[in-house]
Design an enzyme around this catalytic site. Structure first.
Site, short mmCIF file in Angstrom:
data_model
loop_
_atom_site.label_atom_id
_atom_site.label_comp_id
_atom_site.label_asym_id
_atom_site.label_seq_id
_atom_site.Cartn_x
_atom_site.Cartn_y
_atom_site.Cartn_z
N ASN A 180 7.87 -27.38 2.79
CA ASN A 180 9.17 -27.05 2.52
C ASN A 180 10.13 -28.14 2.79
O ASN A 180 11.13 -27.83 3.01
CB ASN A 180 9.51 -25.74 3.20
CG ASN A 180 8.86 -24.35 2.74
OD1 ASN A 180 8.34 -24.45 1.49
ND2 ASN A 180 8.69 -23.78 3.90
N ARG A 181 9.60 -29.28 2.94
CA ARG A 181 10.44 -30.43 3.39
C ARG A 181 11.09 -30.41 4.66
O ARG A 181 12.05 -31.09 4.88
CB ARG A 181 11.66 -30.68 2.29
CG ARG A 181 11.01 -31.07 0.88
CD ARG A 181 10.24 -32.15 0.85
NE ARG A 181 9.82 -32.90 -0.41
CZ ARG A 181 8.83 -32.70 -1.08
NH1 ARG A 181 7.72 -32.00 -0.36
NH2 ARG A 181 8.41 -33.18 -2.28
#
Ligand SMILES: Cc1cc2nc3c(=O)[nH]c(=O)nc-3n(C[C@H](O)[C@H](O)[C@H](O)COP(=O)(O)O)c2cc1C
Length: 222
Positions: free
Chosen positions: A200-201
């Protein structure tokens, strides 16, 4: 994903290229207090991974008025003081480093989803250290380093090859002397950043900054 020829389609395709970083996270409890030790752990893992050039690093330099430039060089030594690479002192990077001693190094190990940034100042390694490394290099590399006026305009490939052949003949079976314009630089780090890709970065980033009482470690927002 297929990248299209049309430039509008190509930029759309590039923007859609996206993958999740799922390898593993990095927790403060796993970090060594000494960034050189931490770096060596990651370097050993990169060397064990199937990279062609795990020791390739991007070296950024700048002119004295701060105009930056970057290129890849190979890490040849890490000791307790810094990171050593070898080059031509009269090349563009060599000239920039003599007018501005600040440098930055960047390692990107994609299969491990890792990046390491290093920032510091530079010093030349001793002549003895340069000579010891130069003498270890293959004969052809020593000849090439001697004939190359790195970063200068050259008339043709033929001219380079002619110079190479002439010098190779001259030194056949002999010791090639260390050129006065060739040797090592050592980057003396004041800052390291270890980056580990996460899902999810929400990547993990840890910065080590050198202070009066040793290294301070802080987590940075991704
Ligand atoms: C994988 C790779 C490794 C390289 N290693 C070195 C190196 O160790 N030393 C070096 O002077 N140039 C090396 N080069 C070439 C540099 O990237 C660059 O072209 C050259 O040093 C001239 O840079 P400058 O004009 O900015 O001084 C390497 C290039 C690549 C792609």
């Amino acid at each position: 994903m297929e990248i299209k020829n049309n430039s509008a389609q190509r930029s759309e395709a590039l923007a859609k290229l996206r993958r999740e970083y799922l390898h593993k996270g990095l927790d403060e409890s796993e970090l060594d207090a000494d960034p050189f030790v931490q770096f060596r752990h990651w370097l050993d893992e990169a060397i064990a991974a199937p990279f062609l050039e795990p020791t390739a690093m991007t070296l950024a330099t700048a002119t004295k008025d701060g105009k930056p430039s970057a290129r890849v060089v190979l890490l040849k030594k890490v000791d307790d003081r810094g990171f050593v690479f070898f080059t031509n002192y009269e090349s563009r990077k060599g000239e920039e480093l003599s007018e501005n001693p600040n440098a930055s190094l960047l390692f990107y190990w994609d299969a491990l989803e890792r990046q390491v940034r290093i920032e510091g100042t530079i010093e030349r390694v001793s002549k003895e250290e340069s000579k010891a490394y130069f003498d270890e290099r293959p004969f052809a590399s020593r000849i090439a380093a001697t004939i190359s006026q790195q970063s200068r305009v050259v008339r043709s490939r033929e001219e380079l090859e002619k110079k190479f052949d002439e010098l190779a003949m001259r030194y056949k079976g002999e010791i090639v002397p260390l050129p006065s314009f060739w040797g090592g630089f050592r980057v003396l780090p004041g800052l390291f950043e270890f980056w580990q890709g996460r899902e999810n970065r929400l990547h993990d980033r840890f910065r080590y900054s050198r202070g009066a009482h040793g290294w301070r470690i802080e987590r940075l927002s991704p």
